[in-house]
Design a protein around this motif. Structure first.
Motif, PDB file in Angstrom:
ATOM      1  N   ARG A 337     -12.247   4.028  92.442  1.00 45.63           N
ATOM      2  CA  ARG A 337     -13.268   2.988  92.624  1.00 45.63           C
ATOM      3  C   ARG A 337     -14.632   3.447  92.091  1.00 45.63           C
ATOM      4  NH1 ARG A 337     -11.712  -0.433  97.426  1.00 45.63           N
ATOM      5  NH2 ARG A 337     -13.881  -0.411  98.118  1.00 45.63           N
ATOM      6  N   ASP A 338     -14.600   4.374  91.143  1.00 44.60           N
ATOM      7  CA  ASP A 338     -15.817   4.952  90.596  1.00 44.60           C
ATOM      8  C   ASP A 338     -16.515   3.954  89.666  1.00 44.60           C
ATOM      9  OD1 ASP A 338     -17.807   6.490  89.464  1.00 44.60           O
ATOM     10  OD2 ASP A 338     -16.502   8.168  88.946  1.00 44.60           O
ATOM     11  N   GLU A 339     -17.794   3.689  89.945  1.00 37.76           N
ATOM     12  CA  GLU A 339     -18.578   2.747  89.141  1.00 37.76           C
ATOM     13  C   GLU A 339     -18.717   3.197  87.689  1.00 37.76           C
ATOM     14  OE1 GLU A 339     -19.587   2.334  93.419  1.00 37.76           O
ATOM     15  OE2 GLU A 339     -19.365   4.018  92.027  1.00 37.76           O
ATOM     16  N   ALA A 340     -18.584   4.480  87.445  1.00 31.47           N
ATOM     17  CA  ALA A 340     -18.672   4.974  86.067  1.00 31.47           C
ATOM     18  C   ALA A 340     -17.454   4.569  85.240  1.00 31.47           C
ATOM     19  CB  ALA A 340     -18.804   6.499  86.069  1.00 31.47           C
ATOM     20  N   GLU A 341     -16.385   4.163  85.903  1.00 31.68           N
ATOM     21  CA  GLU A 341     -15.150   3.784  85.222  1.00 31.68           C
ATOM     22  C   GLU A 341     -14.893   2.279  85.249  1.00 31.68           C
ATOM     23  OE1 GLU A 341     -12.284   6.123  84.249  1.00 31.68           O
ATOM     24  OE2 GLU A 341     -13.925   7.568  84.075  1.00 31.68           O
ATOM     25  N   TYR A 342     -15.370   1.610  86.294  1.00 34.89           N
ATOM     26  CA  TYR A 342     -15.018   0.199  86.508  1.00 34.89           C
ATOM     27  C   TYR A 342     -16.246  -0.614  86.895  1.00 34.89           C
ATOM     28  CZ  TYR A 342     -10.878   3.035  87.498  1.00 34.89           C
ATOM     29  OH  TYR A 342      -9.898   3.989  87.457  1.00 34.89           O
ATOM     30  N   ASP A 343     -16.307  -1.849  86.402  1.00 39.60           N
ATOM     31  CA  ASP A 343     -17.330  -2.786  86.842  1.00 39.60           C
ATOM     32  C   ASP A 343     -16.931  -3.370  88.199  1.00 39.60           C
ATOM     33  OD1 ASP A 343     -18.797  -2.458  84.491  1.00 39.60           O
ATOM     34  OD2 ASP A 343     -17.691  -4.050  83.455  1.00 39.60           O
ATOM     35  N   ASN A 344     -17.886  -3.448  89.110  1.00 35.44           N
ATOM     36  CA  ASN A 344     -17.623  -4.007  90.445  1.00 35.44           C
ATOM     37  C   ASN A 344     -16.325  -3.446  91.043  1.00 35.44           C
ATOM     38  OD1 ASN A 344     -19.905  -5.800  90.220  1.00 35.44           O
ATOM     39  ND2 ASN A 344     -18.641  -7.095  88.897  1.00 35.44           N
ATOM     40  N   PRO A 345     -16.231  -2.126  91.181  1.00 40.11           N
ATOM     41  CA  PRO A 345     -14.955  -1.503  91.542  1.00 40.11           C
ATOM     42  C   PRO A 345     -14.444  -1.863  92.927  1.00 40.11           C
ATOM     43  CG  PRO A 345     -16.726   0.112  91.641  1.00 40.11           C
ATOM     44  CD  PRO A 345     -17.302  -1.113  91.013  1.00 40.11           C
ATOM     45  N   ALA A 346     -15.325  -2.254  93.840  1.00 41.75           N
ATOM     46  CA  ALA A 346     -14.871  -2.602  95.186  1.00 41.75           C
ATOM     47  C   ALA A 346     -14.221  -3.978  95.227  1.00 41.75           C
ATOM     48  CB  ALA A 346     -16.034  -2.535  96.176  1.00 41.75           C
ATOM     49  N   GLN A 347     -14.397  -4.755  94.171  1.00 41.35           N
ATOM     50  CA  GLN A 347     -13.804  -6.091  94.108  1.00 41.35           C
ATOM     51  C   GLN A 347     -12.434  -6.032  93.443  1.00 41.35           C
ATOM     52  OE1 GLN A 347     -16.401  -8.852  92.161  1.00 41.35           O
ATOM     53  NE2 GLN A 347     -18.137  -8.451  93.531  1.00 41.35           N
ATOM     54  N   ILE A 348     -11.493  -6.771  93.996  1.00 44.28           N
ATOM     55  CA  ILE A 348     -10.174  -6.872  93.395  1.00 44.28           C
ATOM     56  C   ILE A 348     -10.180  -8.007  92.382  1.00 44.28           C
ATOM     57  CG2 ILE A 348      -7.760  -7.456  93.837  1.00 44.28           C
ATOM     58  CD1 ILE A 348      -7.968  -5.959  96.462  1.00 44.28           C
ATOM     59  N   GLN A 349      -9.930  -7.658  91.118  1.00 48.66           N
ATOM     60  CA  GLN A 349      -9.889  -8.627  90.022  1.00 48.66           C
ATOM     61  C   GLN A 349      -8.496  -8.540  89.394  1.00 48.66           C
ATOM     62  OE1 GLN A 349     -13.145  -7.581  87.426  1.00 48.66           O
ATOM     63  NE2 GLN A 349     -14.656  -7.669  89.072  1.00 48.66           N
ATOM     64  N   LEU A 350      -7.649  -9.506  89.688  1.00 43.61           N
ATOM     65  CA  LEU A 350      -6.249  -9.415  89.294  1.00 43.61           C
ATOM     66  C   LEU A 350      -6.038  -9.354  87.792  1.00 43.61           C
ATOM     67  CD1 LEU A 350      -4.509 -11.833  91.823  1.00 43.61           C
ATOM     68  CD2 LEU A 350      -5.125  -9.433  92.086  1.00 43.61           C
ATOM     69  N   ASP A 351      -6.999  -9.837  87.017  1.00 43.29           N
ATOM     70  CA  ASP A 351      -6.858  -9.804  85.562  1.00 43.29           C
ATOM     71  C   ASP A 351      -7.700  -8.701  84.922  1.00 43.29           C
ATOM     72  OD1 ASP A 351      -9.312 -10.920  86.133  1.00 43.29           O
ATOM     73  OD2 ASP A 351      -9.133 -12.568  84.698  1.00 43.29           O
ATOM     74  N   ARG A 352      -8.088  -7.703  85.708  1.00 46.26           N
ATOM     75  CA  ARG A 352      -8.864  -6.596  85.162  1.00 46.26           C
ATOM     76  C   ARG A 352      -8.041  -5.919  84.063  1.00 46.26           C
ATOM     77  NH1 ARG A 352     -13.120  -3.571  87.523  1.00 46.26           N
ATOM     78  NH2 ARG A 352     -12.708  -4.527  89.561  1.00 46.26           N
ATOM     79  N   LYS A 353      -8.647  -5.727  82.897  1.00 51.03           N
ATOM     80  CA  LYS A 353      -7.894  -5.233  81.744  1.00 51.03           C
ATOM     81  C   LYS A 353      -7.858  -3.710  81.677  1.00 51.03           C
ATOM     82  CE  LYS A 353      -7.009  -9.367  80.376  1.00 51.03           C
ATOM     83  NZ  LYS A 353      -5.658  -9.927  80.611  1.00 51.03           N
ATOM     84  N   VAL A 354      -8.987  -3.062  81.828  1.00 50.82           N
ATOM     85  CA  VAL A 354      -9.039  -1.604  81.770  1.00 50.82           C
ATOM     86  C   VAL A 354      -8.766  -1.088  83.169  1.00 50.82           C
ATOM     87  CG1 VAL A 354     -10.449   0.409  81.236  1.00 50.82           C
ATOM     88  CG2 VAL A 354     -10.730  -1.701  79.908  1.00 50.82           C
ATOM     89  N   ASN A 355      -7.637  -0.379  83.350  1.00 49.28           N
ATOM     90  CA  ASN A 355      -7.233  -0.106  84.722  1.00 49.28           C
ATOM     91  C   ASN A 355      -6.565   1.255  84.883  1.00 49.28           C
ATOM     92  OD1 ASN A 355      -7.021  -0.632  87.403  1.00 49.28           O
ATOM     93  ND2 ASN A 355      -5.899  -2.534  87.173  1.00 49.28           N
ATOM     94  N   ARG A 356      -7.249   2.301  84.457  1.00 50.72           N
ATOM     95  CA  ARG A 356      -6.766   3.636  84.797  1.00 50.72           C
ATOM     96  C   ARG A 356      -7.096   3.895  86.267  1.00 50.72           C
ATOM     97  NH1 ARG A 356      -9.150   7.856  80.634  1.00 50.72           N
ATOM     98  NH2 ARG A 356     -11.079   6.836  81.269  1.00 50.72           N
TER      99      ARG A 356
END
Length: 416
Positions: A337-356
């Protein structure tokens, strides 16, 4: 397990580690991951802590370092020569057991890993997908007409246990027995101190069970074309030698513990979110093609394992002085859930494309059952929502979770 350090030498070591962390200016926290807290509390706590520091030191128990960012967690997983798997629970620096291959470092680890790859390869799992799907459907339909379910006891424990038994060629009628053993062993896991009597007894019974399996496979090996896992395991070589009986029993127990409770815990968060988020539930029902992507997002948002490594050589890591023998929590629930890796990491976005993410760890010890787990989770989302598209949580009061393998402890669902 007890919660006090009774050995004077261990107490002195804990004090020295704490003073070392303070002297270096590393933030000191009291991160007790064993106490039940309201559902999702641990993820919130990691988010707040990560916003303050990439590395912290917890004075809980004998004390341990905490790596909180994706960069540091990834680097630690990729450096087994520094961060050893010889101890994997943050508060247990001197385990009197060695799970195989979980607690084996490279290069020896690779020899054991090759044996397990047979039963968990994408092709092997794909060949069993129809049977896994039918197990899922049968389990759902066993309570469908009731309009309600104790989700963990009636589904999230039962289904992955049956899949495990099928994959390994064991009798399905042993489902309840296996579920009981796993629950007993995991209860209190991570508390520092000695194993409780019931946990020791469960482990003895697990070993006795697999000893009989080994005896049978040695006396009556299955034909090679059947691909029976335990026949393969019983005749496998580790490097240039035959696997010992004790190694067979050890690996069998690890498979049991790793394969059942993890899927159960992951399902608890997935269905809690969907039961309380109608828009995402309707999305999955309306567009089932989103399910594989949704599975990755659920795994990222709620990575469940607070794994650990033991420092194998003195190092300065993330600006903190770590000495040989120190324990380090490799905090996957934070790193995913690191903000440096993901936008709005605390939110679940089912269509999130970049998902390591770190649900299956990384490096040499990346989870051998990752493909099977993904398959199980995807099948559950698909088959459940074909039959129960609308449902709600009925035990909204008192929903709790605890670690080090975090999971919601009770989840009751109902539908009209």
């Amino acid at each position: 397990m007890n919660n006090k350090i009774v050995d004077p030498a261990e107490a002195a070591e804990a004090t020295a580690r704490l003073e070392r962390a303070k002297a270096a200016g590393c933030p000191v926290v009291h991160f007790d991951y064993t106490t039940p807290k309201p559902a999702l509390s641990y993820f919130d706590e990691f988010d707040k802590l990560r916003a303050e520091t990439p590395v912290a030191y917890s004075d809980y128990g004998p004390g341990f370092w905490m790596l909180l960012t994706a960069e540091l967690v990834r680097d630690a997983y990729q450096a087994p020569e520094i961060f050893s798997s010889s101890a994997t629970i943050p508060t247990v620096p001197h385990p009197d057991w060695q799970w195989i291959p979980t607690m084996i470092d490279p290069p020896e680890h690779a020899d054991f890993r090759r044996v397990l790859n047979v039963a968990f390869s994408p092709r092997f799992v794909r060949n069993l997908e129809d049977v896994i799907r039918q197990d899922c459907v049968d389990t759902i339909e066993s309570f469908l007409a009731d309009g309600k379910v104790d989700f963990l006891d009636q589904f999230a424990k039962v289904f992955p246990t049956q899949v495990f038994l099928r994959i390994l060629g064991l009798p399905l009628e042993h489902t309840d027995m296996f579920m009981g053993w796993v629950e007993t062993v995991f209860e209190g896991l991570g508390h520092f101190g000695d194993f409780a009597d019931d946990q020791l007894q469960a482990q003895k019974e697990i070993h006795a069970y697999f000893a009989e399996v080994l005896k049978d496979r040695r006396a009556n090996p299955r034909p090679q074309e059947e691909g029976d896992f335990f026949t393969i395991l019983a005749t496998s070589k580790v490097g240039d030698r035959v696997m010992t009986d004790e190694e067979f029993l050890n690996m069998s127990e690890v498979l049991l513990l790793a394969g059942l409770d993890t899927v159960k815990s992951q399902l608890s968060y997935m269905f809690y979110h969907l039961a309380t988020t109608p828009s995402d539930r309707e999305w999955i029902t309306r567009e089932p093609e989103i399910i594989p992507n949704a599975v990755e997002e659920f795994l990222r948002a709620h990575t469940i394992v607070m794994g650990a490594r033991q420092v194998a050589q003195d190092t300065d890591f993330g600006g903190c002085p770590m000495k040989k023998g120190d324990m380090v929590m490799v905090a996957g629930p934070s790193a995913s859930r690191d903000e440096a890796e993901y936008d709005n990491p605390a939110q679940i976005q089912l269509d999130r494309k970049v998902n390591r993410h770190f649900s299956f760890a990384a490096g040499p010890h990346r989870c051998v059952g990752a493909h099977l787990a993904r398959t199980e989770l995807a099948i559950v989302l698909e088959e459940w929502h074909k039959r129960i598209p609308n449902y709600r949580v009925t035990n909204t009061e008192g929903l709790v979770e605890s670690g080090p393998q975090v999971g919601i402890e009770a989840l009751h669902l109902a539908w009209d």
